[in-house]
Enzyme design. Sequence first.
Site, PDB file in Angstrom:
ATOM      1  N   ASP A 188      15.370  71.177  67.885  1.00 52.48           N
ATOM      2  CA  ASP A 188      14.159  70.507  67.396  1.00 52.48           C
ATOM      3  C   ASP A 188      13.565  71.169  66.166  1.00 52.48           C
ATOM      4  OD1 ASP A 188      14.398  68.723  69.503  1.00 52.48           O
ATOM      5  OD2 ASP A 188      13.199  69.987  70.829  1.00 52.48           O
TER       6      ASP A 188
ATOM      7  N   LYS B 260      16.290  69.204  62.123  1.00 52.52           N
ATOM      8  CA  LYS B 260      17.640  68.984  61.552  1.00 52.52           C
ATOM      9  C   LYS B 260      17.784  67.553  61.056  1.00 52.52           C
ATOM     10  CE  LYS B 260      19.346  70.094  65.531  1.00 52.52           C
ATOM     11  NZ  LYS B 260      18.121  70.541  66.213  1.00 52.52           N
TER      12      LYS B 260
ATOM     13  N   GLY C 182      17.697  64.731  70.067  1.00 51.93           N
ATOM     14  CA  GLY C 182      16.734  63.726  69.626  1.00 51.93           C
ATOM     15  C   GLY C 182      16.337  64.096  68.215  1.00 51.93           C
ATOM     16  N   HIS C 183      16.810  63.326  67.247  1.00 47.73           N
ATOM     17  CA  HIS C 183      16.570  63.656  65.845  1.00 47.73           C
ATOM     18  C   HIS C 183      15.655  62.595  65.241  1.00 47.73           C
ATOM     19  CE1 HIS C 183      20.546  66.157  65.658  1.00 47.73           C
ATOM     20  NE2 HIS C 183      19.704  66.562  66.577  1.00 47.73           N
TER      21      HIS C 183
ATOM     22  N   THR D 185      18.298  68.125  79.930  1.00 49.99           N
ATOM     23  CA  THR D 185      17.719  66.834  79.558  1.00 49.99           C
ATOM     24  C   THR D 185      18.107  65.748  80.565  1.00 49.99           C
ATOM     25  OG1 THR D 185      19.629  66.349  78.179  1.00 49.99           O
ATOM     26  CG2 THR D 185      17.763  67.425  77.101  1.00 49.99           C
TER      27      THR D 185
ATOM     28  N   GLN E  14      21.106  70.404  68.858  1.00 50.18           N
ATOM     29  CA  GLN E  14      20.664  71.620  69.554  1.00 50.18           C
ATOM     30  C   GLN E  14      20.465  72.759  68.534  1.00 50.18           C
ATOM     31  OE1 GLN E  14      23.558  69.789  71.263  1.00 50.18           O
ATOM     32  NE2 GLN E  14      21.747  68.661  71.858  1.00 50.18           N
TER      33      GLN E  14
ATOM     34  N   THR F 170      11.527  64.890  71.892  1.00 45.70           N
ATOM     35  CA  THR F 170      11.925  63.548  71.451  1.00 45.70           C
ATOM     36  C   THR F 170      12.706  62.830  72.545  1.00 45.70           C
ATOM     37  OG1 THR F 170      12.200  64.489  69.238  1.00 45.70           O
ATOM     38  CG2 THR F 170      13.109  62.306  69.577  1.00 45.70           C
TER      39      THR F 170
ATOM     40  N   GLY G  79      10.155  63.884  76.250  1.00 48.89           N
ATOM     41  CA  GLY G  79       8.692  63.853  76.219  1.00 48.89           C
ATOM     42  C   GLY G  79       8.025  65.098  76.790  1.00 48.89           C
TER      43      GLY G  79
ATOM     44  N   ARG H 261       6.721  71.109  74.506  1.00 49.12           N
ATOM     45  CA  ARG H 261       7.570  72.249  74.151  1.00 49.12           C
ATOM     46  C   ARG H 261       6.763  73.535  74.275  1.00 49.12           C
ATOM     47  NH1 ARG H 261       9.456  69.093  68.824  1.00 49.12           N
ATOM     48  NH2 ARG H 261      10.877  67.621  69.775  1.00 49.12           N
TER      49      ARG H 261
HETATM   50  P1  GDP Z   1      15.676  67.897  65.372  1.00 48.82           P
HETATM   51  O1  GDP Z   1      16.083  67.692  66.781  1.00 48.82           O
HETATM   52  O2  GDP Z   1      16.041  69.262  64.863  1.00 48.82           O
HETATM   53  O3  GDP Z   1      16.131  66.828  64.438  1.00 48.82           O
HETATM   54  O4  GDP Z   1      14.068  67.856  65.350  1.00 48.82           O
HETATM   55  P2  GDP Z   1      13.154  66.767  66.121  1.00 48.82           P
HETATM   56  O5  GDP Z   1      13.239  65.494  65.389  1.00 48.82           O
HETATM   57  O6  GDP Z   1      13.432  66.766  67.574  1.00 48.82           O
HETATM   58  O7  GDP Z   1      11.727  67.436  65.961  1.00 48.82           O
HETATM   59  C1  GDP Z   1      11.157  67.666  64.728  1.00 48.82           C
HETATM   60  C2  GDP Z   1       9.816  66.899  64.640  1.00 48.82           C
HETATM   61  O8  GDP Z   1       9.050  67.388  63.562  1.00 48.82           O
HETATM   62  C3  GDP Z   1       9.998  65.421  64.342  1.00 48.82           C
HETATM   63  O9  GDP Z   1       8.929  64.708  64.910  1.00 48.82           O
HETATM   64  C4  GDP Z   1       9.917  65.360  62.814  1.00 48.82           C
HETATM   65  O10 GDP Z   1       9.491  64.116  62.317  1.00 48.82           O
HETATM   66  C5  GDP Z   1       8.879  66.404  62.564  1.00 48.82           C
HETATM   67  N1  GDP Z   1       8.987  67.140  61.293  1.00 48.82           N
HETATM   68  C6  GDP Z   1      10.121  67.561  60.666  1.00 48.82           C
HETATM   69  N2  GDP Z   1       9.802  68.305  59.583  1.00 48.82           N
HETATM   70  C7  GDP Z   1       8.437  68.362  59.561  1.00 48.82           C
HETATM   71  C8  GDP Z   1       7.495  69.012  58.705  1.00 48.82           C
HETATM   72  O11 GDP Z   1       7.835  69.711  57.758  1.00 48.82           O
HETATM   73  N3  GDP Z   1       6.169  68.857  59.016  1.00 48.82           N
HETATM   74  C9  GDP Z   1       5.737  68.116  60.075  1.00 48.82           C
HETATM   75  N4  GDP Z   1       4.442  68.020  60.301  1.00 48.82           N
HETATM   76  N5  GDP Z   1       6.613  67.486  60.891  1.00 48.82           N
HETATM   77  C10 GDP Z   1       7.936  67.619  60.642  1.00 48.82           C
HETATM   78  P1  IMO Z   2      18.101  68.568  69.338  1.00 50.15           P
HETATM   79  O1  IMO Z   2      19.424  68.180  68.743  1.00 50.15           O
HETATM   80  C1  IMO Z   2      15.914  71.030  72.207  1.00 50.15           C
HETATM   81  C2  IMO Z   2      18.008  72.091  75.903  1.00 50.15           C
HETATM   82  C3  IMO Z   2      17.428  71.516  77.180  1.00 50.15           C
HETATM   83  C4  IMO Z   2      17.803  72.606  78.155  1.00 50.15           C
HETATM   84  C5  IMO Z   2      19.183  73.036  77.670  1.00 50.15           C
HETATM   85  C6  IMO Z   2      20.337  72.377  78.401  1.00 50.15           C
HETATM   86  O2  IMO Z   2      17.102  67.470  69.361  1.00 50.15           O
HETATM   87  O3  IMO Z   2      17.598  69.823  68.712  1.00 50.15           O
HETATM   88  P2  IMO Z   2      21.393  69.954  78.374  1.00 50.15           P
HETATM   89  O4  IMO Z   2      20.806  68.613  78.690  1.00 50.15           O
HETATM   90  O5  IMO Z   2      21.947  70.050  76.984  1.00 50.15           O
HETATM   91  O6  IMO Z   2      22.378  70.405  79.405  1.00 50.15           O
HETATM   92  O7  IMO Z   2      20.149  70.970  78.459  1.00 50.15           O
HETATM   93  O8  IMO Z   2      19.240  72.678  76.296  1.00 50.15           O
HETATM   94  N1  IMO Z   2      18.324  71.088  74.861  1.00 50.15           N
HETATM   95  C7  IMO Z   2      17.572  70.896  73.762  1.00 50.15           C
HETATM   96  N2  IMO Z   2      16.402  71.437  73.391  1.00 50.15           N
HETATM   97  N3  IMO Z   2      16.535  70.165  71.378  1.00 50.15           N
HETATM   98  C8  IMO Z   2      17.736  69.634  71.729  1.00 50.15           C
HETATM   99  O9  IMO Z   2      18.452  68.851  70.898  1.00 50.15           O
HETATM  100  C9  IMO Z   2      18.290  69.954  72.988  1.00 50.15           C
HETATM  101  N4  IMO Z   2      19.411  69.599  73.634  1.00 50.15           N
HETATM  102  C10 IMO Z   2      19.430  70.300  74.778  1.00 50.15           C
HETATM  103  O10 IMO Z   2      16.026  71.358  77.066  1.00 50.15           O
HETATM  104  O11 IMO Z   2      16.934  73.711  77.989  1.00 50.15           O
HETATM  105 MG    MG Z   3      15.225  67.151  68.610  1.00 54.65          MG
END
Ligand code: GDP
Ligand code: IMO
Ligand code: MG
Length: 429
Positions: free
Chosen positions: A13, A16, A40-41, A130, A225, A304, A307, A310
Amino acid sequence: MPLDILVGAQWGDEGKGRLTDLLAEQAQIVARYSGGDNAGHTVTVGGRVFKLHLLPSGILHPRTVGVLGNGMVVNPARLLEELAMLSQAGVEVSPARVKLSAAAHLITPAHIALDRAEEAARGEGRIGTTGRGIGPAYTAKIARQGLRAELLLDPEALAERVAEQIRQANRTLERVYGQPALDPVAIAAEYVDHARRLAPYVIDTSLYLHRQLRAGARVIAEGAQGALLDVDHGTYPYVTSSSPAAGGVFNGLGVGPKFVDRIIGVTKAFQTRVGEGPFPTEAFGPEAERLRGTGANPWDEFGTTTGRPRRCGWLDLVLLRYAIRVNGLTELAITKLDVLSGLPALKLCAAYRAGADRHEELPLGPADLAPFTAEWETLPGWDADLSGARTPADLPPAARAYLQRIEALAGVPVTMVSVGPERSQIVFL
Ligand code: GDP
Ligand code: IMO
Ligand code: MG
């Protein structure tokens, strides 16, 4: 050499998705190489928010091809939902633009039921997965019992294999976990239906990528991840079941390292984690609530995929240096700097203490962080709203000083800083 790797440098999270989307403007292909819909991206373009779980984040650019590599585990029902969601949003997702590796593994409802039953049985020792069936699907792969996407091309064999897999899982579900059995015939029929719709997407993605790279295409490998969730390099056993670190790219896509150009690690300006496991810089009470947000903003720290709120804390440079090492990062991208605006002071963890010992590197890696406490550096905060910053000169001196201190402690350049979720909210350094 046109393969750029973008990986999470923390526990997932990091942002990426939004950075992959930004860099994909300059790429022909974006490929996922590990994980499944546990990812969840979130990508925000012109106020429209897309939550991607399986498809690579480059897919929102009209000319970028998305590849789901052999290292992934794919729930076909979820893939079809995501394709439909994008199609409804006006994103073209024909087989010309989306390629699924024949060697990727399929998740079934039995993997999901097993994931949930195993978690329940772990009780206090739960991982906080998850619940998407990720662990059991990779377990089946390594045990050489998995169902590969190539079966989508042979519906008769698929039906037989799915029914057999469900029957076998039922024995464990019923006898070990006291769970209800699943219906092998109904599920096999569902998979035949999925196969009808997904078969056109299935190809040898390794061959496809190799040909494209040889022809000069720029490819981005999009991590899911993060390094600290990697099954080898993460905070074991509180990890996922795949290899999200940069080394996973080569196995997960079937391409060699010779093509690699940049290896970009994405880190937030602070630290978060969802699920169980150690977290030495974790904050609690009002400090944690301030970093997490209330949920009012779309970027507040709630998962994402699930819910869940974090866990939040301060940036951990010991773990970041570790992530730089195990991924071979050439640079860092820092996200969510804007979230820190208004805090009077910021903390960074430059080293750990364990009794009288000081550690800048972890003696045995991050599997057991229990003995360590953070040694803090405190830096001044800033008040300015950063969301409109587009050049380094737009950042207040205290924000620049914070980034410079991270860069000094990390030992690799910080090349990008994001100040909001929108594609345009980026500062190149
Ligand atoms: P990922 O799993 O690494 O792709 O990250 P996620 O999408 O799960 O979580 C990142 C969250 O932060 C998302 O809601 C993005 O829209 C948001 N986000 C990403 N970069 C920024 C930033 O620079 N500032 C703010 N406020 N939100 C950001
Ligand atoms: P993105 O790509 C954050 C965490 C889960 C749990 C552990 C194992 O959005 O960054 P799993 O279901 O993979 O067996 O769970 O890994 N986890 C993540 N945490 N972002 C993710 O993906 C994750 N994918 C798995 O919360 O601790
Ligand atoms: Mg994510």
